[in-house]
Write a protein that holds these residues in place. Structure first.
Motif, PDB file in Angstrom:
ATOM      1  N   LYS A 100      40.651  32.133   3.612  1.00  0.00           N
ATOM      2  CA  LYS A 100      39.587  31.140   3.764  1.00  0.00           C
ATOM      3  C   LYS A 100      38.773  30.915   2.490  1.00  0.00           C
ATOM      4  CE  LYS A 100      39.229  31.619   8.735  1.00  0.00           C
ATOM      5  NZ  LYS A 100      38.360  31.692   9.885  1.00  0.00           N
ATOM      6  N   GLN A 101      39.119  31.576   1.391  1.00  0.00           N
ATOM      7  CA  GLN A 101      38.460  31.369   0.094  1.00  0.00           C
ATOM      8  C   GLN A 101      39.267  30.333  -0.681  1.00  0.00           C
ATOM      9  OE1 GLN A 101      35.702  32.802  -1.587  1.00  0.00           O
ATOM     10  NE2 GLN A 101      36.188  31.483  -3.313  1.00  0.00           N
ATOM     11  N   LEU A 102      38.595  29.312  -1.198  1.00  0.00           N
ATOM     12  CA  LEU A 102      39.260  28.295  -1.999  1.00  0.00           C
ATOM     13  C   LEU A 102      39.676  28.909  -3.328  1.00  0.00           C
ATOM     14  CD1 LEU A 102      40.082  25.336  -2.137  1.00  0.00           C
ATOM     15  CD2 LEU A 102      37.776  24.783  -2.897  1.00  0.00           C
ATOM     16  N   ALA A 103      40.986  28.979  -3.561  1.00  0.00           N
ATOM     17  CA  ALA A 103      41.516  29.620  -4.763  1.00  0.00           C
ATOM     18  C   ALA A 103      41.919  28.612  -5.833  1.00  0.00           C
ATOM     19  CB  ALA A 103      42.723  30.494  -4.403  1.00  0.00           C
ATOM     20  N   GLY A 104      42.376  27.433  -5.418  1.00  0.00           N
ATOM     21  CA  GLY A 104      42.805  26.439  -6.385  1.00  0.00           C
ATOM     22  C   GLY A 104      42.961  25.068  -5.763  1.00  0.00           C
ATOM     23  N   GLY A 112      49.483  33.393 -10.234  1.00  0.00           N
ATOM     24  CA  GLY A 112      50.496  32.436  -9.805  1.00  0.00           C
ATOM     25  C   GLY A 112      49.990  31.301  -8.934  1.00  0.00           C
ATOM     26  N   VAL A 113      48.672  31.146  -8.805  1.00  0.00           N
ATOM     27  CA  VAL A 113      48.128  30.085  -7.953  1.00  0.00           C
ATOM     28  C   VAL A 113      48.441  28.713  -8.544  1.00  0.00           C
ATOM     29  CG1 VAL A 113      46.019  29.059  -6.999  1.00  0.00           C
ATOM     30  CG2 VAL A 113      46.316  31.543  -7.003  1.00  0.00           C
ATOM     31  N   GLY A 114      48.168  28.532  -9.826  1.00  0.00           N
ATOM     32  CA  GLY A 114      48.449  27.251 -10.471  1.00  0.00           C
ATOM     33  C   GLY A 114      49.922  26.898 -10.409  1.00  0.00           C
ATOM     34  N   GLU A 115      50.777  27.886 -10.661  1.00  0.00           N
ATOM     35  CA  GLU A 115      52.224  27.658 -10.613  1.00  0.00           C
ATOM     36  C   GLU A 115      52.663  27.250  -9.203  1.00  0.00           C
ATOM     37  OE1 GLU A 115      50.797  30.251 -12.041  1.00  0.00           O
ATOM     38  OE2 GLU A 115      51.707  30.607 -14.004  1.00  0.00           O
ATOM     39  N   ALA A 116      52.130  27.932  -8.197  1.00  0.00           N
ATOM     40  CA  ALA A 116      52.501  27.606  -6.818  1.00  0.00           C
ATOM     41  C   ALA A 116      52.081  26.180  -6.470  1.00  0.00           C
ATOM     42  CB  ALA A 116      51.863  28.607  -5.847  1.00  0.00           C
ATOM     43  N   LEU A 117      50.880  25.788  -6.881  1.00  0.00           N
ATOM     44  CA  LEU A 117      50.411  24.432  -6.612  1.00  0.00           C
ATOM     45  C   LEU A 117      51.278  23.397  -7.325  1.00  0.00           C
ATOM     46  CD1 LEU A 117      46.563  25.030  -6.914  1.00  0.00           C
ATOM     47  CD2 LEU A 117      47.770  24.360  -4.834  1.00  0.00           C
ATOM     48  N   LEU A 118      51.562  23.627  -8.601  1.00  0.00           N
ATOM     49  CA  LEU A 118      52.335  22.655  -9.374  1.00  0.00           C
ATOM     50  C   LEU A 118      53.778  22.553  -8.880  1.00  0.00           C
ATOM     51  CD1 LEU A 118      52.477  20.565 -11.562  1.00  0.00           C
ATOM     52  CD2 LEU A 118      52.657  22.399 -13.257  1.00  0.00           C
ATOM     53  N   MET A 119      54.385  23.665  -8.548  1.00  0.00           N
ATOM     54  CA  MET A 119      55.762  23.628  -8.038  1.00  0.00           C
ATOM     55  C   MET A 119      55.816  22.910  -6.685  1.00  0.00           C
ATOM     56  SD  MET A 119      57.489  24.812 -10.477  1.00  0.00           S
ATOM     57  CE  MET A 119      59.117  25.144  -9.843  1.00  0.00           C
ATOM     58  N   GLU A 120      54.817  23.130  -5.847  1.00  0.00           N
ATOM     59  CA  GLU A 120      54.751  22.441  -4.552  1.00  0.00           C
ATOM     60  C   GLU A 120      54.582  20.936  -4.760  1.00  0.00           C
ATOM     61  OE1 GLU A 120      54.437  22.506  -0.211  1.00  0.00           O
ATOM     62  OE2 GLU A 120      54.976  24.099  -1.601  1.00  0.00           O
ATOM     63  N   ALA A 121      53.720  20.549  -5.694  1.00  0.00           N
ATOM     64  CA  ALA A 121      53.513  19.122  -5.979  1.00  0.00           C
ATOM     65  C   ALA A 121      54.800  18.487  -6.503  1.00  0.00           C
ATOM     66  CB  ALA A 121      52.390  18.943  -6.995  1.00  0.00           C
ATOM     67  N   GLU A 143      42.938   4.483   0.630  1.00  0.00           N
ATOM     68  CA  GLU A 143      43.677   4.922  -0.566  1.00  0.00           C
ATOM     69  C   GLU A 143      45.033   5.483  -0.155  1.00  0.00           C
ATOM     70  OE1 GLU A 143      43.475   5.339  -4.743  1.00  0.00           O
ATOM     71  OE2 GLU A 143      41.693   5.007  -3.556  1.00  0.00           O
ATOM     72  N   SER A 144      46.084   4.720  -0.410  1.00  0.00           N
ATOM     73  CA  SER A 144      47.424   5.198  -0.056  1.00  0.00           C
ATOM     74  C   SER A 144      48.419   4.858  -1.164  1.00  0.00           C
ATOM     75  CB  SER A 144      47.866   4.602   1.282  1.00  0.00           C
ATOM     76  OG  SER A 144      47.905   3.200   1.177  1.00  0.00           O
ATOM     77  N   THR A 145      48.035   5.137  -2.382  1.00  0.00           N
ATOM     78  CA  THR A 145      48.882   4.881  -3.537  1.00  0.00           C
ATOM     79  C   THR A 145      50.094   5.801  -3.497  1.00  0.00           C
ATOM     80  OG1 THR A 145      46.860   4.411  -4.771  1.00  0.00           O
ATOM     81  CG2 THR A 145      48.853   4.723  -6.054  1.00  0.00           C
ATOM     82  N   PRO A 146      51.308   5.265  -3.687  1.00  0.00           N
ATOM     83  CA  PRO A 146      52.491   6.137  -3.733  1.00  0.00           C
ATOM     84  C   PRO A 146      52.335   7.192  -4.824  1.00  0.00           C
ATOM     85  CG  PRO A 146      53.139   3.826  -3.671  1.00  0.00           C
ATOM     86  CD  PRO A 146      51.648   3.854  -3.858  1.00  0.00           C
ATOM     87  N   GLY A 147      52.837   8.384  -4.557  1.00  0.00           N
ATOM     88  CA  GLY A 147      52.752   9.467  -5.524  1.00  0.00           C
ATOM     89  C   GLY A 147      51.397  10.138  -5.575  1.00  0.00           C
ATOM     90  N   SER A 148      50.614   9.986  -4.523  1.00  0.00           N
ATOM     91  CA  SER A 148      49.281  10.589  -4.485  1.00  0.00           C
ATOM     92  C   SER A 148      49.255  11.722  -3.472  1.00  0.00           C
ATOM     93  CB  SER A 148      48.232   9.535  -4.131  1.00  0.00           C
ATOM     94  OG  SER A 148      48.211   8.527  -5.119  1.00  0.00           O
ATOM     95  N   ILE A 149      48.706  12.845  -3.908  1.00  0.00           N
ATOM     96  CA  ILE A 149      48.703  14.042  -3.068  1.00  0.00           C
ATOM     97  C   ILE A 149      47.589  14.977  -3.536  1.00  0.00           C
ATOM     98  CG2 ILE A 149      50.306  15.352  -4.504  1.00  0.00           C
ATOM     99  CD1 ILE A 149      51.661  16.354  -1.981  1.00  0.00           C
ATOM    100  N   ALA A 150      47.057  15.753  -2.620  1.00  0.00           N
ATOM    101  CA  ALA A 150      46.092  16.805  -2.950  1.00  0.00           C
ATOM    102  C   ALA A 150      46.618  18.098  -2.350  1.00  0.00           C
ATOM    103  CB  ALA A 150      44.721  16.477  -2.395  1.00  0.00           C
ATOM    104  N   LEU A 151      46.595  19.159  -3.133  1.00  0.00           N
ATOM    105  CA  LEU A 151      47.026  20.472  -2.662  1.00  0.00           C
ATOM    106  C   LEU A 151      45.875  21.446  -2.843  1.00  0.00           C
ATOM    107  CD1 LEU A 151      49.621  19.325  -4.695  1.00  0.00           C
ATOM    108  CD2 LEU A 151      50.673  20.799  -3.023  1.00  0.00           C
ATOM    109  N   VAL A 152      45.672  22.269  -1.830  1.00  0.00           N
ATOM    110  CA  VAL A 152      44.587  23.242  -1.845  1.00  0.00           C
ATOM    111  C   VAL A 152      45.180  24.614  -1.556  1.00  0.00           C
ATOM    112  CG1 VAL A 152      42.454  23.942  -0.686  1.00  0.00           C
ATOM    113  CG2 VAL A 152      42.900  21.517  -1.110  1.00  0.00           C
ATOM    114  N   ALA A 153      44.864  25.591  -2.390  1.00  0.00           N
ATOM    115  CA  ALA A 153      45.309  26.971  -2.181  1.00  0.00           C
ATOM    116  C   ALA A 153      44.150  27.768  -1.600  1.00  0.00           C
ATOM    117  CB  ALA A 153      45.771  27.597  -3.493  1.00  0.00           C
ATOM    118  N   LEU A 154      44.418  28.414  -0.470  1.00  0.00           N
ATOM    119  CA  LEU A 154      43.408  29.240   0.191  1.00  0.00           C
ATOM    120  C   LEU A 154      43.890  30.676   0.248  1.00  0.00           C
ATOM    121  CD1 LEU A 154      42.625  26.914   3.217  1.00  0.00           C
ATOM    122  CD2 LEU A 154      41.177  27.287   1.230  1.00  0.00           C
ATOM    123  N   GLU A 155      42.982  31.588  -0.038  1.00  0.00           N
ATOM    124  CA  GLU A 155      43.252  33.018   0.102  1.00  0.00           C
ATOM    125  C   GLU A 155      42.207  33.555   1.067  1.00  0.00           C
ATOM    126  OE1 GLU A 155      45.183  36.401  -0.129  1.00  0.00           O
ATOM    127  OE2 GLU A 155      45.842  34.745  -1.390  1.00  0.00           O
TER     128      GLU A 155
END
Length: 151
Positions: free
Chosen positions: A59-63, A87-96, A45-57
């Protein structure tokens, strides 16, 4: 909080944990179709525009936020209740948005938390339609988006 970015194939070793996180923390708004799609991703799976972002606090999965084809194919987001309104969702979306250049997502009109997140991050609604659950749903885009991309 640390945000880690993955290609979709690199997410595979963590897929089951991510799916469980989405089921538990997605407030019942992650569609079965989206979860099936995630469970079927392959190493090729290498579709252009594909990405996964994970927020950790600590070692705890936050988002988690996942886009396929800039969100046209799939856009999935969930934040653990303990980390909401921090601000976890905002940080993920801005990074994406920064990494992809543009993003798209579909949000049901009754999902005020997701709509607020999108609008706070500069996404704009450009189309209204009946979503997969029959609810009025908005297409939103951010960054260098073009509404014609979804047609």
């Amino acid at each position: 909080m640390k945000i880690t970015t993955f290609t979709l194939p690199n997410l595979l070793p963590y897929r089951q944990k991510i799916i469980l996180f989405l089921r538990k923390n997605g407030e019942g708004r992650i569609t079965h179709r989206a979860l099936r799609w995630l469970s079927r991703i392959t190493t090729s799976e290498s579709t252009p525009g594909s990405i996964a972002l994970v927020a950790l606090e600590e070692k705890q999965l936050a988002g988690v936020m996942i886009f396929s084809r800039y969100g046209i194919e799939e856009a999935i987001t969930a934040v653990h209740p303990r980390y909401r309104k921090q601000g976890v969702g905002e940080a993920l979306l801005m990074e994406a948005k920064e990494k992809l250049g543009k993003v798209y997502t579909k949000v049901a009109c009754d999902n005020t938390a997701s709509l607020k997140l999108c609008f706070r991050c500069g996404l704009r609604a450009f189309s209204l339609f009946k979503g997969p659950t029959g609810k009025p749903t908005l297409w939103l885009g951010g960054g260098d988006y073009d509404p014609n991309d979804i047609r």
